[in-house]
Scaffold this motif. Sequence first.
Motif, PDB file in Angstrom:
ATOM      1  N   SER A   1       0.858  -1.182   0.000  1.00  0.00           N
ATOM      2  CA  SER A   1       0.000   0.000   0.000  1.00  0.00           C
ATOM      3  C   SER A   1       0.893   1.230   0.000  1.00  0.00           C
ATOM      4  O   SER A   1       1.852   1.325   0.763  1.00  0.00           O
ATOM      5  N   VAL A   2       0.596   2.193  -0.901  1.00  0.00           N
ATOM      6  CA  VAL A   2       1.462   3.348  -1.111  1.00  0.00           C
ATOM      7  C   VAL A   2       0.632   4.624  -1.054  1.00  0.00           C
ATOM      8  O   VAL A   2      -0.438   4.719  -1.660  1.00  0.00           O
ATOM      9  N   LEU A   3       1.152   5.609  -0.352  1.00  0.00           N
ATOM     10  CA  LEU A   3       0.563   6.943  -0.306  1.00  0.00           C
ATOM     11  C   LEU A   3       1.587   7.945  -0.823  1.00  0.00           C
ATOM     12  O   LEU A   3       2.752   7.905  -0.408  1.00  0.00           O
ATOM     13  N   GLU A   4       1.180   8.809  -1.729  1.00  0.00           N
ATOM     14  CA  GLU A   4       2.024   9.931  -2.136  1.00  0.00           C
ATOM     15  C   GLU A   4       1.370  11.225  -1.669  1.00  0.00           C
ATOM     16  O   GLU A   4       0.231  11.518  -2.032  1.00  0.00           O
ATOM     17  N   LEU A   5       2.082  11.992  -0.876  1.00  0.00           N
ATOM     18  CA  LEU A   5       1.603  13.289  -0.405  1.00  0.00           C
ATOM     19  C   LEU A   5       2.245  14.388  -1.253  1.00  0.00           C
ATOM     20  O   LEU A   5       3.418  14.316  -1.588  1.00  0.00           O
ATOM     21  N   GLY A   6       1.466  15.421  -1.572  1.00  0.00           N
ATOM     22  CA  GLY A   6       1.964  16.461  -2.450  1.00  0.00           C
ATOM     23  C   GLY A   6       2.259  15.919  -3.826  1.00  0.00           C
ATOM     24  O   GLY A   6       3.287  16.226  -4.428  1.00  0.00           O
ATOM     25  N   ALA A   7       1.344  15.126  -4.371  1.00  0.00           N
ATOM     26  CA  ALA A   7       1.613  14.338  -5.575  1.00  0.00           C
ATOM     27  C   ALA A   7       1.704  15.171  -6.843  1.00  0.00           C
ATOM     28  O   ALA A   7       2.349  14.754  -7.808  1.00  0.00           O
ATOM     29  N   GLY A   8       1.049  16.328  -6.903  1.00  0.00           N
ATOM     30  CA  GLY A   8       1.102  17.138  -8.121  1.00  0.00           C
ATOM     31  C   GLY A   8       0.522  16.394  -9.310  1.00  0.00           C
ATOM     32  O   GLY A   8      -0.653  16.042  -9.346  1.00  0.00           O
TER      33      GLY A   8
ATOM     34  N   ALA B   1       1.894  -2.165  -7.048  1.00  0.00           N
ATOM     35  CA  ALA B   1       1.382  -1.821  -5.717  1.00  0.00           C
ATOM     36  C   ALA B   1      -0.098  -2.174  -5.634  1.00  0.00           C
ATOM     37  O   ALA B   1      -0.853  -1.935  -6.576  1.00  0.00           O
ATOM     38  N   GLN B   2      -0.516  -2.720  -4.510  1.00  0.00           N
ATOM     39  CA  GLN B   2      -1.906  -3.167  -4.384  1.00  0.00           C
ATOM     40  C   GLN B   2      -2.857  -1.990  -4.216  1.00  0.00           C
ATOM     41  O   GLN B   2      -3.952  -1.967  -4.794  1.00  0.00           O
ATOM     42  N   LEU B   3      -2.446  -1.005  -3.417  1.00  0.00           N
ATOM     43  CA  LEU B   3      -3.254   0.189  -3.174  1.00  0.00           C
ATOM     44  C   LEU B   3      -2.361   1.417  -3.343  1.00  0.00           C
ATOM     45  O   LEU B   3      -1.282   1.481  -2.755  1.00  0.00           O
ATOM     46  N   VAL B   4      -2.812   2.364  -4.152  1.00  0.00           N
ATOM     47  CA  VAL B   4      -2.100   3.628  -4.315  1.00  0.00           C
ATOM     48  C   VAL B   4      -3.073   4.767  -4.047  1.00  0.00           C
ATOM     49  O   VAL B   4      -4.125   4.863  -4.696  1.00  0.00           O
ATOM     50  N   VAL B   5      -2.730   5.601  -3.087  1.00  0.00           N
ATOM     51  CA  VAL B   5      -3.494   6.814  -2.806  1.00  0.00           C
ATOM     52  C   VAL B   5      -2.600   7.997  -3.159  1.00  0.00           C
ATOM     53  O   VAL B   5      -1.536   8.182  -2.568  1.00  0.00           O
TER      54      VAL B   5
ATOM     55  N   GLN C   1      -5.931  -4.567  -7.493  1.00  0.00           N
ATOM     56  CA  GLN C   1      -5.260  -3.269  -7.415  1.00  0.00           C
ATOM     57  C   GLN C   1      -6.294  -2.140  -7.416  1.00  0.00           C
ATOM     58  O   GLN C   1      -7.304  -2.207  -8.105  1.00  0.00           O
ATOM     59  N   SER C   2      -6.006  -1.084  -6.658  1.00  0.00           N
ATOM     60  CA  SER C   2      -6.873   0.097  -6.691  1.00  0.00           C
ATOM     61  C   SER C   2      -6.023   1.349  -6.547  1.00  0.00           C
ATOM     62  O   SER C   2      -5.020   1.357  -5.833  1.00  0.00           O
ATOM     63  N   VAL C   3      -6.438   2.403  -7.247  1.00  0.00           N
ATOM     64  CA  VAL C   3      -5.702   3.664  -7.284  1.00  0.00           C
ATOM     65  C   VAL C   3      -6.706   4.800  -7.122  1.00  0.00           C
ATOM     66  O   VAL C   3      -7.771   4.802  -7.748  1.00  0.00           O
TER      67      VAL C   3
ATOM     68  N   VAL D   1      -6.761   4.929   4.546  1.00  0.00           N
ATOM     69  CA  VAL D   1      -5.608   4.370   5.246  1.00  0.00           C
ATOM     70  C   VAL D   1      -5.902   2.916   5.624  1.00  0.00           C
ATOM     71  O   VAL D   1      -6.911   2.623   6.264  1.00  0.00           O
ATOM     72  N   PRO D   2      -5.041   1.977   5.234  1.00  0.00           N
ATOM     73  CA  PRO D   2      -5.229   0.586   5.662  1.00  0.00           C
ATOM     74  C   PRO D   2      -5.196   0.479   7.185  1.00  0.00           C
ATOM     75  O   PRO D   2      -4.659   1.361   7.868  1.00  0.00           O
ATOM     76  N   ALA D   3      -5.774  -0.590   7.696  1.00  0.00           N
ATOM     77  CA  ALA D   3      -5.861  -0.758   9.155  1.00  0.00           C
ATOM     78  C   ALA D   3      -4.507  -0.633   9.829  1.00  0.00           C
ATOM     79  O   ALA D   3      -4.392  -0.056  10.919  1.00  0.00           O
ATOM     80  N   ALA D   4      -3.462  -1.150   9.193  1.00  0.00           N
ATOM     81  CA  ALA D   4      -2.125  -1.103   9.789  1.00  0.00           C
ATOM     82  C   ALA D   4      -1.325   0.108   9.328  1.00  0.00           C
ATOM     83  O   ALA D   4      -0.191   0.309   9.779  1.00  0.00           O
TER      84      ALA D   4
END
Length: 281
Positions: free
Chosen positions: A97-104, A117-121, A150-152, A168-171
């Motif tokens: 699971s991946v998060l990008e902040l300030g992704a532009g 990646a399984q989850l991309v936010v 996969q989800s984006v 946000v995933p549980a963990a």
Amino acid sequence: MSTNDETQLKDDDTVDVFGTGWSMLFNLPEINIGEPGAVIDVRLPGLASAIKLHIADVDAKNTGLFAHHLWKASILVSRLLVKDNRSGGMFDVVGKSVLELGAGAGLPSIVCALLGAQLVVSSDYPDDHLIKTLDKNLSANLAGKLLDGQSVHAVPHIWGEPVDNMLVPAAGFDRIILADTFWMGHQHDNLLKDLVAMLAPTGSVIAAAGLHSGRMTMEKFFIRAKEDYGFVVERIMIVNVPVGSGVGEELTWETVDEADVVDTIEERSRFLFLFKLTKAQ
């Protein structure tokens, strides 16, 4: 880049450091490329096809966020993700699971999805034009390429505010990507609060940092991360940014020693620092 103060910058966060004048005068690398409304084809070694990015034409009051460009730091992170996505490595995102902040424009987010990646936010400031363009980039570049499961998602978020909408995933997220999000010193605490709230206990942050408002401003973030928020901070490398857009040329991104770094307005655009952050166990 994101901020909850919109275009209100502190005294040490001057806009002038993002101008192109020095680059033209001294043949220095640009720190960002593209203008609002532009379309840029990015070709990364190791990926079969180009990634087409639309650059957002953000609301006039939000231009101080500088999200209406493609940043060299995001190109560097994307190249490293493709080059070194080995199991268990720093850039391993397969099944994560991946998060990008300030992704532009969302380049690293798209790369993470293409790599499995399984989850991309992919998140940035809640400017309507910005988020719609980010969602468009994700959808267009990933159409027909996602595997089952996969989800984006493109998600608006103001740093430091509640994360209920962030999926946000549980963990927590396995990886959080930050590409040139450190130049506003007054936003460091808000960004660090997000990392505390959303990073998994065993996760890691991939952070690429330029010197746009000075090395001291950038380094204060990582000092605060370690001393006040309990993160383990590891500097991975310092990269000499090549002259050229970096979106198609086979440019050489060479590592340099700390002694080679020159922190002057004229020279700052030459350098990107790469860090890894983890939560203390």
